[in-house]
Write a protein that holds these residues in place. Structure first.
Motif, PDB file in Angstrom:
ATOM      1  N   LYS A   1      -6.783   0.964   4.642  1.00 64.58           N
ATOM      2  CA  LYS A   1      -6.054   2.149   4.188  1.00 64.58           C
ATOM      3  C   LYS A   1      -6.739   3.431   4.625  1.00 64.58           C
ATOM      4  CE  LYS A   1      -4.038   4.342   0.105  1.00 64.58           C
ATOM      5  NZ  LYS A   1      -3.866   4.279  -1.364  1.00 64.58           N
TER       6      LYS A   1
ATOM      7  N   THR B   1       0.811  -1.218   0.000  1.00 68.06           N
ATOM      8  CA  THR B   1       0.000   0.000   0.000  1.00 68.06           C
ATOM      9  C   THR B   1       0.842   1.265   0.000  1.00 68.06           C
ATOM     10  OG1 THR B   1      -1.673  -1.213   1.264  1.00 68.06           O
ATOM     11  CG2 THR B   1      -1.922   1.182   1.127  1.00 68.06           C
ATOM     12  N   TYR B   2       1.933   1.285   0.764  1.00 70.19           N
ATOM     13  CA  TYR B   2       2.706   2.508   0.939  1.00 70.19           C
ATOM     14  C   TYR B   2       4.145   2.403   0.427  1.00 70.19           C
ATOM     15  CZ  TYR B   2      -1.216   3.743   3.964  1.00 70.19           C
ATOM     16  OH  TYR B   2      -2.475   3.999   4.445  1.00 70.19           O
TER      17      TYR B   2
ATOM     18  N   ASN C   1      -4.988   6.280   6.815  1.00 69.29           N
ATOM     19  CA  ASN C   1      -4.751   7.589   6.187  1.00 69.29           C
ATOM     20  C   ASN C   1      -5.195   8.758   7.068  1.00 69.29           C
ATOM     21  OD1 ASN C   1      -3.562   6.529   3.943  1.00 69.29           O
ATOM     22  ND2 ASN C   1      -5.371   6.679   2.636  1.00 69.29           N
TER      23      ASN C   1
END
Length: 401
Positions: A125, A70-71, A129
């Motif tokens: 996510k 994801t990151y 976030n």
């Protein structure tokens, strides 16, 4: 001659001016570059996840995979407690300060400020976030998977905390020689909703108590056989069991606060092993209430059923239930830090589940007149249930250990 000297001086002055101008321009460019770098370091790319965990932990592996995908791996540092002694020592300091000792424990660092602590597997996510922003406060929210918000981590300074516990090369450059303040405190947020899952599981396991169930069933059968009223004495029996076990739970909670709570967990583990051994001896054994025989319960019921109910329930609380109170010990260890305004209602709900089988036996034997069904169940199924209860108790005790 003088003209030549003047010309030479003029040329030297021009050269020096050019050199000086070049240095000034270069200096300005360096400043611009430095500002650009500083500006870039404060953009959304200046974040990382510092993960305390074990490479053998499936939840840790799943969380690391999610964060990588994801990151990006450049924003992730994994501190393995198995192979890295320094990581282990830092993690122990954090747990001694009050942070739960579960893995994975993920710290989110954004713009050189710690914005959140996530304990457990959080593959969401949108949830993560919301912490991708600078934290101007000295409080860091702590979230535990399955429980939600559990409290705050209180620090004196973000940079000192990062330098001590979350240092990751490439981010948040600091002077290693500086003296940092590393004071850490965990202020927990308590809600009874955090206890619902362990409360229900442990209380249902605890409610299957063959000794007390047999004693209570024998008492009801004797009441029916002697023509005595069942409702009043049965209620007395159940209420004393409820109150006595509630007091026992508060006692275990006090012990867990005074002594290392793991002592209760180890005792619960031993009781789980005892359940399994006792289930093997009990299997297909004729239902017998030895305590009833010793007290000659029939004569006592005829004289005064209420006193008999009180006597039997008190004996159950003081003699029988402590031997099978492993689940209650675990639950008392869980609520050891909870304030009384939460732990007392939690124990009251726990005891409602605990006395449920007694109420069911009363309904089946008196209202539905199914004595034989209860007898067959206690003979055939109680040992099997006790066996699986022992296994469940061992697994839960090992989990919390």
């Amino acid at each position: 001659m003088i003209k030549n000297l003047v010309l030479i001086i003029f040329l030297i002055f021009i050269c020096l001016s050019i050199m000086l101008s070049s240095n000034i321009i270069n200096g300005i460019e360096r400043q611009v570059i430095s500002r650009d770098k500083l500006s870039n370091s404060l953009t959304s790319d200046n974040y990382y996840f510092y993960v305390y965990g074990l490479h053998t932990c499936p939840h840790c592996r799943a969380m690391i995979k999610f964060l990588n995908e994801t990151y990006g791996s450049e924003h992730l540092y994994f501190c393995d407690l198995n192979t890295n002694t320094t990581c282990y020592q830092k993690f122990i300091k954090l747990t001694n300060a009050g942070l739960p000792g579960y893995v994975p424990t993920v710290f989110i660092v954004y713009n050189c400020t710690v914005t959140a602590v996530l304990i457990g597997e959080y593959e969401d996510k949108s949830f993560i976030n919301q912490f991708m922003k600078t934290n101007m406060n000295k409080t860091i929210p702590i979230y535990v998977a399955g429980q939600g918000y559990m409290g705050d981590l209180i620090i004196k300074d973000h940079m000192s905390f990062i330098n001590t516990y979350l240092k990751y090369d490439g981010y948040c450059f600091m002077n290693n020689q500086a003296k940092w303040s590393t004071s850490v405190e965990v202020v927990k947020h308590y809600e009874i909703s955090q206890l619902i899952v362990p409360l229900i599981i442990l209380s249902l396991i605890d409610s299957v108590n063959p000794c007390t169930l047999t004693l209570y069933f024998s008492f009801i059968i004797t009441l029916l056989a002697t023509g005595r009223k069942v409702f009043g004495p049965s209620i007395v029996f159940i209420l004393i069991i409820y109150a006595g076990y509630l007091a026992m739970g508060l006692g275990f909670k006090t012990i867990a606060q005074i002594l290392p709570y793991k002592i209760l967990l180890i005792i619960a583990l031993i009781l789980g092993i005892y359940y399994i051994i006792d289930a093997g001896r009990r299997y297909k054994r004729e239902m017998e209430c030895r305590l009833c025989n010793r007290l000659d319960i029939t004569k006592r019921v005829i004289k005064n059923p209420y006193i008999t109910a009180a006597l039997l329930s008190l004996l159950s609380v003081t003699v029988l239930l402590p031997c099978t109170s492993g689940p209650l010990m675990i639950f008392a260890s869980i609520i050891r830090d909870y304030p009384l305004y939460i732990s007392i209602p939690a124990l009251m709900i726990y005891n409602l589940f605990f006395i449920t089988p007694l109420i069911i036996i009363w309904i089946i034997t008196t209202l539905l007149n199914k004595k034989r069904a209860v007898t067959d169940f206690l003979i055939d199924k109680s040992a099997i249930i006790e066996f699986f209860s022992g296994i469940a108790l061992i697994l839960i005790a090992l989990y919390y250990l």
